[in-house]
Design a protein around this motif. Structure first.
Motif: not given
Ligand code: GCU
Length: 373
Positions: A13-20
């Motif tokens: 999970m990226c810092k911006n909340g988006i899952q890779v």
């Protein structure tokens, strides 16, 4: 698996909340974020050398003609001076083929610095002859030649070459590099040399470290993508082992006994593992899709074998994103039962905290399999 998993940061999970969910997003977004978190909160920020030069001081036949022993001085400069890392190498003399040799590079943290080792001496910690017999070049440098292992206010060793003389400890940035990062930086300077030696295959270099050297090998492998394989033996706290819920040595213990090893910021997490924005499986994931090998010893409760194994398992999602399946088994193995998966490997050896010839043979079995991609 383990109830401490609930408190781990989400690997994907990226810092911006988006899952890779793709390899491209892992490489472009999540991996750089994680690397930066480790720099800031754990190991500290490494400088670039101003110059690196090599001098081959000796080159002669050894081991009954089976190997060429090379002694190389690696000289680097920084704003406040220069340093020299002596490297010792035994390169197999491939009689039947002219192929460059793959390399096992040991980050040596033992008393013996091996720099005058000849063909008669053997030692399980660095069994140079056994390594050469299996077709690998054996290389070694000593950590003290990069940075002495003591808390001296970051004046000696490589720190004094890159930081203004007389800077009080308190004025160092809280993410300034510690001694483990300095040693990892030294391994990269050695890699600078290996890259230039046409007897060696720079695309197949394994870097090996034991204990504090194993922590170093992992950080070197995370930073320097030229290392094709990272071997972390009995590396424990702030090495391969997951910190949350770890048995034996904790972050508080390691920062108290070895205040010079990590960035000052890391001390904020003494007894506060759950607040760390990373855990050590994320360090292993930075090496994906290159090879990582973790090894433990049954009596090494200070390092905590179960936590070392857990890290590898938890790094697998990054490997899978990059099309490498990983270990391929979920249970903690019996002693002397190595798990050699694709790109990820593990074994547990019976006995104490140490690096033995048995371990080396496991590493080479794994490399035999995984270097043939
Ligand atoms: C100490 C330290 C460990 C380290 C080990 C070693 O035991 O607490 O973190 O791995 O030394 O380097 O042998």
């Amino acid at each position: 698996m383990d109830n401490r998993l609930a408190t781990l940061p989400d690997l994907l999970m990226c810092k911006n909340g988006i899952q890779v969910t793709t390899a491209a997003d892992w490489i472009r977004k999540r991996r750089p974020e994680i690397l930066e978190l480790f720099r800031t909160h754990v190991y500290g920020r490494e400088p670039q050398p101003l110059s690196v030069r090599f001098h081959v001081a000796e080159e002669k036949g050894y081991m009954g003609g089976k190997a060429t022993r090379k002694k190389v001085d690696i000289t680097f400069t920084g704003p406040y001076g220069k340093g020299v890392i002596p490297l010792l190498l035994f390169v197999p003399n491939a009689i039947e083929t002219d192929k460059p040799a793959p390399v096992f590079l040991l980050i040596n943290n033992r008393d013996n610095d091996y720099l005058d080792l000849d063909q008669e001496e053997q030692d399980e910690f660095w069994p140079a002859k056994a390594i050469v017999d299996r077709g690998y070049a054996a290389a070694v440098f000593h950590v003290k030649d990069v940075d002495p292992d003591e808390h001296d206010g970051f004046r000696n060793g490589v720190h004094g070459i890159f930081e203004a003389p007389g800077t009080p400890d308190a004025q160092r940035p809280s993410d300034a590099w510690g001694t483990i990062a300095a040693w990892a930086w030294g391994a990269s300077r050695v890699m600078d040399y290996l890259d230039t030696d046409t007897d060696l295959d720079a695309n197949r270099v394994a870097v090996v470290g034991h204990s504090r050297g194993g922590k170093t090998a992992l950080w070197a492998g995370a930073l320097d993508e030229r290392f094709a394989m990272i071997v972390s033996n009995n590396s424990g706290s702030t090495g391969a082992a997951i910190s949350r819920g770890k048995k034996g040595e904790t972050i508080y213990h390691i920062n108290t006994r070895f205040p010079h090893w990590f960035a000052e910021n890391y001390k904020k997490y003494n007894d506060r593992e759950n607040e760390l924005p990373v855990d050590q499986h994320m360090l292993l994931s930075l090496i994906a899709p290159r090879c990582v090998y973790v090894s433990s010893a049954t009596e090494d409760t200070w390092a905590d074998p179960q936590s070392e194994f857990l890290s590898l398992k938890l790094a697998e999602p990054a490997y899978r994103l990059l099309s490498a399946p990983g270990l391929g088994t979920h249970s903690f193995p019996q002693p002397e039962t190595p798990i050699h998966g694709k790109k990820l490997g593990y074994h547990l050896r019976t006995g104490e905290h140490d690096l033995k010839e048995y371990d080396w043979h496991c590493f080479m079995d794994f490399a035999d399999k995984n270097f043939n991609y």
